[in-house]
Design a protein around this motif. Sequence first.
Motif, PDB file in Angstrom:
ATOM      1  N   LEU A  13      41.428 -44.122 -28.930  1.00 20.24           N
ATOM      2  CA  LEU A  13      41.261 -42.679 -28.785  1.00 20.24           C
ATOM      3  C   LEU A  13      41.702 -42.219 -27.408  1.00 20.24           C
ATOM      4  CD1 LEU A  13      37.813 -41.953 -30.498  1.00 20.24           C
ATOM      5  CD2 LEU A  13      40.095 -41.738 -31.462  1.00 20.24           C
ATOM      6  N   GLU A  14      41.352 -42.980 -26.398  1.00 19.72           N
ATOM      7  CA  GLU A  14      41.721 -42.618 -25.029  1.00 19.72           C
ATOM      8  C   GLU A  14      43.235 -42.596 -24.853  1.00 19.72           C
ATOM      9  OE1 GLU A  14      39.650 -45.462 -22.676  1.00 19.72           O
ATOM     10  OE2 GLU A  14      37.722 -44.411 -22.781  1.00 19.72           O
ATOM     11  N   SER A  15      43.926 -43.561 -25.471  1.00 22.83           N
ATOM     12  CA  SER A  15      45.384 -43.594 -25.351  1.00 22.83           C
ATOM     13  C   SER A  15      46.019 -42.410 -26.086  1.00 22.83           C
ATOM     14  CB  SER A  15      45.932 -44.918 -25.904  1.00 22.83           C
ATOM     15  OG  SER A  15      45.702 -45.031 -27.297  1.00 22.83           O
ATOM     16  N   PHE A  16      45.478 -42.054 -27.252  1.00 19.25           N
ATOM     17  CA  PHE A  16      45.989 -40.901 -27.988  1.00 19.25           C
ATOM     18  C   PHE A  16      45.747 -39.608 -27.208  1.00 19.25           C
ATOM     19  CE2 PHE A  16      46.080 -42.532 -32.670  1.00 19.25           C
ATOM     20  CZ  PHE A  16      46.932 -43.538 -32.270  1.00 19.25           C
ATOM     21  N   LYS A  17      44.570 -39.496 -26.603  1.00 19.73           N
ATOM     22  CA  LYS A  17      44.247 -38.305 -25.809  1.00 19.73           C
ATOM     23  C   LYS A  17      45.186 -38.172 -24.622  1.00 19.73           C
ATOM     24  CE  LYS A  17      39.329 -38.130 -27.039  1.00 19.73           C
ATOM     25  NZ  LYS A  17      37.935 -38.330 -26.535  1.00 19.73           N
ATOM     26  N   ALA A  18      45.549 -39.312 -24.018  1.00 19.09           N
ATOM     27  CA  ALA A  18      46.469 -39.289 -22.880  1.00 19.09           C
ATOM     28  C   ALA A  18      47.845 -38.788 -23.303  1.00 19.09           C
ATOM     29  CB  ALA A  18      46.568 -40.691 -22.271  1.00 19.09           C
ATOM     30  N   VAL A  19      48.304 -39.206 -24.472  1.00 21.01           N
ATOM     31  CA  VAL A  19      49.590 -38.740 -24.995  1.00 21.01           C
ATOM     32  C   VAL A  19      49.542 -37.235 -25.242  1.00 21.01           C
ATOM     33  CG1 VAL A  19      51.160 -38.860 -26.958  1.00 21.01           C
ATOM     34  CG2 VAL A  19      50.209 -40.959 -25.993  1.00 21.01           C
ATOM     35  N   LYS A  20      48.469 -36.777 -25.857  1.00 23.23           N
ATOM     36  CA  LYS A  20      48.312 -35.363 -26.149  1.00 23.23           C
ATOM     37  C   LYS A  20      48.283 -34.543 -24.856  1.00 23.23           C
ATOM     38  CE  LYS A  20      45.199 -32.181 -28.606  1.00 23.23           C
ATOM     39  NZ  LYS A  20      44.766 -31.352 -27.434  1.00 23.23           N
ATOM     40  N   TYR A  22      49.592 -35.296 -21.962  1.00 22.81           N
ATOM     41  CA  TYR A  22      50.904 -35.311 -21.316  1.00 22.81           C
ATOM     42  C   TYR A  22      51.842 -34.281 -21.942  1.00 22.81           C
ATOM     43  CZ  TYR A  22      55.488 -36.935 -19.785  1.00 22.81           C
ATOM     44  OH  TYR A  22      56.752 -36.995 -19.260  1.00 22.81           O
ATOM     45  N   PHE A  23      51.921 -34.261 -23.256  1.00 21.45           N
ATOM     46  CA  PHE A  23      52.845 -33.355 -23.917  1.00 21.45           C
ATOM     47  C   PHE A  23      52.406 -31.895 -23.794  1.00 21.45           C
ATOM     48  CE2 PHE A  23      54.461 -37.188 -25.957  1.00 21.45           C
ATOM     49  CZ  PHE A  23      55.821 -36.929 -25.983  1.00 21.45           C
ATOM     50  N   GLU A  24      51.097 -31.654 -23.841  1.00 23.60           N
ATOM     51  CA  GLU A  24      50.617 -30.279 -23.787  1.00 23.60           C
ATOM     52  C   GLU A  24      50.569 -29.740 -22.356  1.00 23.60           C
ATOM     53  OE1 GLU A  24      47.814 -29.932 -27.769  1.00 23.60           O
ATOM     54  OE2 GLU A  24      46.847 -30.286 -25.828  1.00 23.60           O
ATOM     55  N   THR A  25      50.036 -30.558 -21.430  1.00 26.72           N
ATOM     56  CA  THR A  25      49.831 -30.081 -20.068  1.00 26.72           C
ATOM     57  C   THR A  25      51.067 -30.225 -19.198  1.00 26.72           C
ATOM     58  OG1 THR A  25      47.503 -30.725 -20.252  1.00 26.72           O
ATOM     59  CG2 THR A  25      48.346 -30.277 -18.045  1.00 26.72           C
ATOM     60  N   ARG A  26      51.728 -31.375 -19.280  1.00 31.23           N
ATOM     61  CA  ARG A  26      52.863 -31.631 -18.411  1.00 31.23           C
ATOM     62  C   ARG A  26      54.158 -31.026 -18.954  1.00 31.23           C
ATOM     63  NH1 ARG A  26      51.912 -36.035 -15.052  1.00 31.23           N
ATOM     64  NH2 ARG A  26      53.932 -35.489 -14.126  1.00 31.23           N
ATOM     65  N   LEU A  27      54.321 -31.045 -20.282  1.00 31.27           N
ATOM     66  CA  LEU A  27      55.575 -30.579 -20.878  1.00 31.27           C
ATOM     67  C   LEU A  27      55.459 -29.214 -21.553  1.00 31.27           C
ATOM     68  CD1 LEU A  27      56.897 -33.914 -22.436  1.00 31.27           C
ATOM     69  CD2 LEU A  27      57.364 -32.949 -20.175  1.00 31.27           C
ATOM     70  N   GLY A  28      54.226 -28.747 -21.766  1.00 31.00           N
ATOM     71  CA  GLY A  28      54.025 -27.420 -22.324  1.00 31.00           C
ATOM     72  C   GLY A  28      54.251 -27.292 -23.822  1.00 31.00           C
ATOM     73  N   TYR A  29      54.156 -28.404 -24.542  1.00 30.53           N
ATOM     74  CA  TYR A  29      54.366 -28.368 -25.988  1.00 30.53           C
ATOM     75  C   TYR A  29      53.057 -28.072 -26.734  1.00 30.53           C
ATOM     76  CZ  TYR A  29      58.970 -30.537 -25.365  1.00 30.53           C
ATOM     77  OH  TYR A  29      60.260 -30.807 -25.004  1.00 30.53           O
TER      78      TYR A  29
END
Length: 313
Positions: A13-20, A22-29
Amino acid sequence: EGSLRAGSYKKLLESFKAVKYYFETRLGYDVFAIFVYRRFYEWIRSTVLQRWKTTFLSSNSKWPSQGGNEMEAMALWKWVRNSLPSNGFGVRPFINVDEISKTYRDSGFQVRIMNYHSIDYPTAVTQNLYCDILKDQTPKTCRESWRLLQVAPTTATNQKESLKPKIIENKGSELYAYDAIVLEAAKLGWIETSKLTREQARQDLMKHHTKILQKGFTDLPLMCPSRAELEMLLQKSLKLEQIMWPQLYDSSSSTRQSLEDAKVDHVQQFWKLADQKRGYCAVDTDLLFNNVNSYEQLMYESMNRTWESITGI
């Protein structure tokens, strides 16, 4: 979660949350996960057969006398049958859409599930994806996909035909049947394994049976599961569909695909695979080779007839 220890699941879960993040906060998706639901009876058969391909049916598969592997009789159905008592819908090491979609939800993802069998989109998976699952993100693509479908000529090879949803049928049952036959013939010394590869022998036999004799898998002597066992598989398949798509089984729902439509289609397609295509059966080599004294006799006599299947094996 049921197939993972608590600590392992937490790390996942922690790894999935990290991916989410990154894409939402860092890349704005705007991130969400899409999964395709496939009926359990189809999914488990395809998964098991696909898993075995590299072991038994790859181009470099060796004869057993050279260290290659040989599948036991009715191996496919034994795997399926062993999964029936379980409360889950996976087959190790694979997990099904119910479990993996839960993992993503627990990680905070928006989850969208596409029903491959939906009759709301009877002519194209394309519309299902772009007009339902991605409708807010792809309105122009949705309209264009409908336009292409409506203007396409009505010929068998045109774009309209290519847009229709198709389950790519796994031919594993047929391939394993011919593989079992050539292995048995090799044991009897009828095939020179030093000169002919296992794959070539299998392909030659299949071509002879299907092209020259105009026969098929269902013409062979087959060992098949009992009706009661198949019914257990069907009920488990219906159970997963009800979990994934409860609105389809809600008689008060306003959805176009009513309880009757969903269940009737599910049941009909299951028995088509089980009864007409013999999708869970295996070749009975003992019967096929009975009173056969040569490879030529096998090919031109024993395989040149339509046998009755034996159920309840």
